[in-house]
Design a protein around this motif. Structure first.
Motif, PDB file in Angstrom:
ATOM      1  N   LYS A  21       8.744  98.148  55.021  1.00  0.00           N
ATOM      2  CA  LYS A  21       9.644  99.241  54.627  1.00  0.00           C
ATOM      3  C   LYS A  21       8.851 100.471  54.185  1.00  0.00           C
ATOM      4  N   LEU A  22       7.783 100.221  53.451  1.00  0.00           N
ATOM      5  CA  LEU A  22       6.965 101.350  52.991  1.00  0.00           C
ATOM      6  C   LEU A  22       6.330 102.066  54.187  1.00  0.00           C
ATOM      7  N   GLU A  23       5.836 101.273  55.141  1.00  0.00           N
ATOM      8  CA  GLU A  23       5.197 101.901  56.314  1.00  0.00           C
ATOM      9  C   GLU A  23       6.219 102.697  57.105  1.00  0.00           C
ATOM     10  N   ALA A  24       7.425 102.163  57.166  1.00  0.00           N
ATOM     11  CA  ALA A  24       8.470 102.899  57.885  1.00  0.00           C
ATOM     12  C   ALA A  24       8.744 104.234  57.194  1.00  0.00           C
ATOM     13  N   ALA A  25       8.482 104.271  55.886  1.00  0.00           N
ATOM     14  CA  ALA A  25       8.709 105.519  55.146  1.00  0.00           C
ATOM     15  C   ALA A  25       7.452 106.389  55.128  1.00  0.00           C
ATOM     16  N   GLY A  26       6.434 105.974  55.877  1.00  0.00           N
ATOM     17  CA  GLY A  26       5.228 106.806  56.003  1.00  0.00           C
ATOM     18  C   GLY A  26       4.197 106.523  54.922  1.00  0.00           C
ATOM     19  N   ILE A  27       4.348 105.414  54.181  1.00  0.00           N
ATOM     20  CA  ILE A  27       3.362 105.097  53.142  1.00  0.00           C
ATOM     21  C   ILE A  27       2.488 103.950  53.644  1.00  0.00           C
ATOM     22  N   TYR A  28       1.229 104.247  53.846  1.00  0.00           N
ATOM     23  CA  TYR A  28       0.323 103.260  54.430  1.00  0.00           C
ATOM     24  C   TYR A  28      -0.747 102.824  53.454  1.00  0.00           C
ATOM     25  N   GLU A  29      -0.946 103.608  52.395  1.00  0.00           N
ATOM     26  CA  GLU A  29      -2.078 103.320  51.537  1.00  0.00           C
ATOM     27  C   GLU A  29      -1.703 103.271  50.070  1.00  0.00           C
ATOM     28  N   LEU A  30      -2.648 102.757  49.298  1.00  0.00           N
ATOM     29  CA  LEU A  30      -2.407 102.633  47.861  1.00  0.00           C
ATOM     30  C   LEU A  30      -2.035 103.973  47.243  1.00  0.00           C
ATOM     31  N   MET A  31      -2.698 105.024  47.696  1.00  0.00           N
ATOM     32  CA  MET A  31      -2.442 106.332  47.098  1.00  0.00           C
ATOM     33  C   MET A  31      -0.966 106.709  47.219  1.00  0.00           C
ATOM     34  N   GLY A  32      -0.406 106.454  48.402  1.00  0.00           N
ATOM     35  CA  GLY A  32       0.996 106.794  48.639  1.00  0.00           C
ATOM     36  C   GLY A  32       1.898 106.062  47.670  1.00  0.00           C
ATOM     37  N   LEU A  33       1.542 104.831  47.372  1.00  0.00           N
ATOM     38  CA  LEU A  33       2.359 104.031  46.465  1.00  0.00           C
ATOM     39  C   LEU A  33       2.097 104.427  45.006  1.00  0.00           C
ATOM     40  N   ALA A  34       0.835 104.699  44.720  1.00  0.00           N
ATOM     41  CA  ALA A  34       0.456 104.987  43.332  1.00  0.00           C
ATOM     42  C   ALA A  34       1.131 106.240  42.794  1.00  0.00           C
ATOM     43  N   VAL A  35       1.488 107.147  43.663  1.00  0.00           N
ATOM     44  CA  VAL A  35       2.078 108.398  43.179  1.00  0.00           C
ATOM     45  C   VAL A  35       3.616 108.339  43.160  1.00  0.00           C
ATOM     46  N   LEU A  36       4.189 107.195  43.523  1.00  0.00           N
ATOM     47  CA  LEU A  36       5.660 107.075  43.491  1.00  0.00           C
ATOM     48  C   LEU A  36       6.153 106.826  42.068  1.00  0.00           C
ATOM     49  N   THR A  37       7.446 107.048  41.861  1.00  0.00           N
ATOM     50  CA  THR A  37       8.063 106.652  40.594  1.00  0.00           C
ATOM     51  C   THR A  37       8.627 105.246  40.795  1.00  0.00           C
ATOM     52  N   PRO A  38       8.827 104.479  39.701  1.00  0.00           N
ATOM     53  CA  PRO A  38       9.385 103.129  39.857  1.00  0.00           C
ATOM     54  C   PRO A  38      10.726 103.158  40.589  1.00  0.00           C
ATOM     55  N   SER A  39      11.587 104.126  40.272  1.00  0.00           N
ATOM     56  CA  SER A  39      12.891 104.123  40.945  1.00  0.00           C
ATOM     57  C   SER A  39      12.721 104.477  42.425  1.00  0.00           C
ATOM     58  N   GLY A  40      11.792 105.378  42.722  1.00  0.00           N
ATOM     59  CA  GLY A  40      11.541 105.765  44.114  1.00  0.00           C
ATOM     60  C   GLY A  40      11.051 104.577  44.924  1.00  0.00           C
ATOM     61  N   LEU A  41      10.100 103.842  44.348  1.00  0.00           N
ATOM     62  CA  LEU A  41       9.540 102.691  45.059  1.00  0.00           C
ATOM     63  C   LEU A  41      10.597 101.599  45.212  1.00  0.00           C
ATOM     64  N   SER A  42      11.381 101.396  44.146  1.00  0.00           N
ATOM     65  CA  SER A  42      12.399 100.348  44.201  1.00  0.00           C
ATOM     66  C   SER A  42      13.390 100.644  45.332  1.00  0.00           C
ATOM     67  N   GLU A  43      13.744 101.895  45.468  1.00  0.00           N
ATOM     68  CA  GLU A  43      14.685 102.276  46.520  1.00  0.00           C
ATOM     69  C   GLU A  43      14.063 102.104  47.920  1.00  0.00           C
ATOM     70  N   LEU A  44      12.809 102.573  48.039  1.00  0.00           N
ATOM     71  CA  LEU A  44      12.154 102.521  49.353  1.00  0.00           C
ATOM     72  C   LEU A  44      11.889 101.098  49.827  1.00  0.00           C
ATOM     73  N   ALA A  45      11.420 100.261  48.892  1.00  0.00           N
ATOM     74  CA  ALA A  45      10.932  98.948  49.312  1.00  0.00           C
ATOM     75  C   ALA A  45      11.907  97.825  48.999  1.00  0.00           C
ATOM     76  N   GLY A  46      13.052  98.172  48.415  1.00  0.00           N
ATOM     77  CA  GLY A  46      14.071  97.168  48.114  1.00  0.00           C
ATOM     78  C   GLY A  46      13.589  96.136  47.115  1.00  0.00           C
ATOM     79  N   MET A  47      12.973  96.597  46.025  1.00  0.00           N
ATOM     80  CA  MET A  47      12.545  95.665  44.973  1.00  0.00           C
ATOM     81  C   MET A  47      13.114  96.164  43.644  1.00  0.00           C
ATOM     82  N   SER A  48      13.088  95.297  42.634  1.00  0.00           N
ATOM     83  CA  SER A  48      13.639  95.724  41.350  1.00  0.00           C
ATOM     84  C   SER A  48      12.714  96.773  40.723  1.00  0.00           C
ATOM     85  N   GLU A  49      13.264  97.548  39.799  1.00  0.00           N
ATOM     86  CA  GLU A  49      12.433  98.590  39.180  1.00  0.00           C
ATOM     87  C   GLU A  49      11.294  97.996  38.363  1.00  0.00           C
ATOM     88  N   THR A  50      11.547  96.831  37.777  1.00  0.00           N
ATOM     89  CA  THR A  50      10.491  96.205  36.966  1.00  0.00           C
ATOM     90  C   THR A  50       9.306  95.826  37.864  1.00  0.00           C
TER      91      THR A  50
END
Ligand code: GTP
Ligand code: MG
Length: 360
Positions: free
Chosen positions: A62-91
């Motif tokens: 899901k992250l790759e489909a959203a154009g995030i391929y590397e740690l940096m892309g994930l590291a700069v997300l907010t918890p709610s942003g990542l939860s929405e993109l990757a379908g995981m809980s905010e925690t």
């Protein structure tokens, strides 16, 4: 200007012992004691998204489909942003972001350590003192992308060929003791020209050609794949210090020419440039890319040409040079928006045996 002294110096560097030891897999260029196999440090494998706790294969897809391929892309997300993109809980998302930030070592280094790191850089002569000076004195720099953009016939490919030889020279003669990878998207690599340039500095043309690894990229996907191949070759011990991509943008431009495709094209170009920079930094190599221009109808005054790829390319390239024809078949080379060098211009001629400096 190239003075007689410069020429003599290079000749002196080139002349010497006839009997040169054959170095494994590496061809020396003429009598230049060049291109000893560089000691390639086996680097630790960089961490991937899948290595982050809480991020499974489904989330990676899901992250790759959203154009995030590397740690940096994930590291700069907010918890709610990542939860929405990757379908995981905010925690879980919060923990994943914290883990990614830790793994990336996003900390600071002091100025001294930074200075030490910069000492590892190599420089590569362009074959023209004028252009070398424009670029800070020693030509191209490793861990940086240098772009030359300009109209057809402005000298972008000729400069590339000259650099492909420059990189092979010993460090004392302005090279980096390394090989060159040449990714040719337009079929304009000309071994005959390399021979002429090599003869111009008294190097052995066969040996020079042997140290240039040429690949023809047939489309933008292929062009992107070749980058992985280069990274592999370096890991296998090829002492590559320069990668040339001639041209960076032609395939992207041709394949995404329709209206409404611009955003896609820019996104893919951005990803490619990002990967290029990563390969350059991780392996301490210089990247030289060429780029075409188009006319900008919005420009009412001054030069109405602008580089393809817009800000995406402009920001990704550390040094940008604009090449154009000047008077009497000369070429003008202008440095644009450099992070640490003054905007300036210089001139040279393209001659059969190499680039020759002239005053403007
Ligand atoms: P595109 O790839 O078409 O966008 O152009 P480019 O900027 O890559 O042009 P390139 O570097 O190939 O420059 C071509 C020009 O170099 C020619 O128009 C000639 O002026 C010059 N040139 C090429 N080969 C020779 C040569 O053998 N002798 C001399 N004197 N000039 C040459
Ligand atoms: Mg060209």
């Amino acid at each position: 200007m190239v003075t007689k002294k410069d020429v003599d110096e290079v000749k002196e560097a080139i002349s010497g012992d006839e009997e040169i030891e054959e170095v494994e897999e590496i061809e020396e260029i003429g009598e230049i004691e060049a291109v000893k196999p560089a000691k390639v440090k086996k680097e630790d494998k960089p961490a991937k998204l899948i290595d982050i706790p809480g991020v499974g294969p489904g989330a990676v897809a899901k992250l790759e489909a959203a154009g995030i391929y590397e740690l940096m892309g994930l590291a700069v997300l907010t918890p709610s942003g990542l939860s929405e993109l990757a379908g995981m809980s905010e925690t879980v998302a919060r923990k994943a972001i914290q883990a990614a930030r830790k793994m990336m070592d996003m900390g600071f280094v002091d100025g001294l350590a930074h200075e030490e790191k910069r000492k590892e850089l190599f420089h590569i002569t362009t074959g023209s003192k004028n252009i070398d000076n424009l670029l800070g004195g020693k030509g191209l720099q490793t861990k940086a992308i240098t772009e030359a953009f300009g109209a057809f016939g402005s000298g972008k490919t000729q400069l590339a060929l000259s650099l492909a030889i420059g990189v092979q020279l010993p460090i004392e003669s302005g090279g980096a003791n390394g090989k060159c990878v040449y990714i040719d998207t337009e079929g304009t690599f000309r071994p005959e020209r390399v021979r002429q340039f090599a003869e111009g500095i008294g190097a052995n043309p066969d040996k020079v050609l042997k140290n240039i690894l040429v690949a023809r990229a047939f489309n933008s996907d292929h062009q992107m794949l070749l980058l992985d191949r280069v990274a592999e070759m370096i890991k296998d011990g090829e002492p590559i210090r320069l990668m040339i991509i001639d041209s960076l943008t032609a395939h992207f431009r041709a394949e995404y020419s329709g209206r409404g495709q611009l955003a896609d094209r820019q996104q893919r170009l951005n990803r490619y440039l990002h990967n290029l920079m990563k390969v350059a930094e991780q392996n301490n190599l210089a990247v030289y890319v060429t780029n075409q221009v188009m006319s900008d109808p919005a420009q009412m005054f001054g030069d109405p040409t602008k580089a393809i790829g817009g800000n995406i390319v402009g920001h990704a390239c550390t040094y940008r040079m604009y090449l154009r024809r000047g008077k009497k078949d000369s070429r003008i080379c202008k440095l644009i928006d450099s992070p640490d060098l003054p905007d300036d211009a210089t001139a040279f001629m393209i001659e059969t045996d190499g680039l020759k400096d002239i005053d403007i």
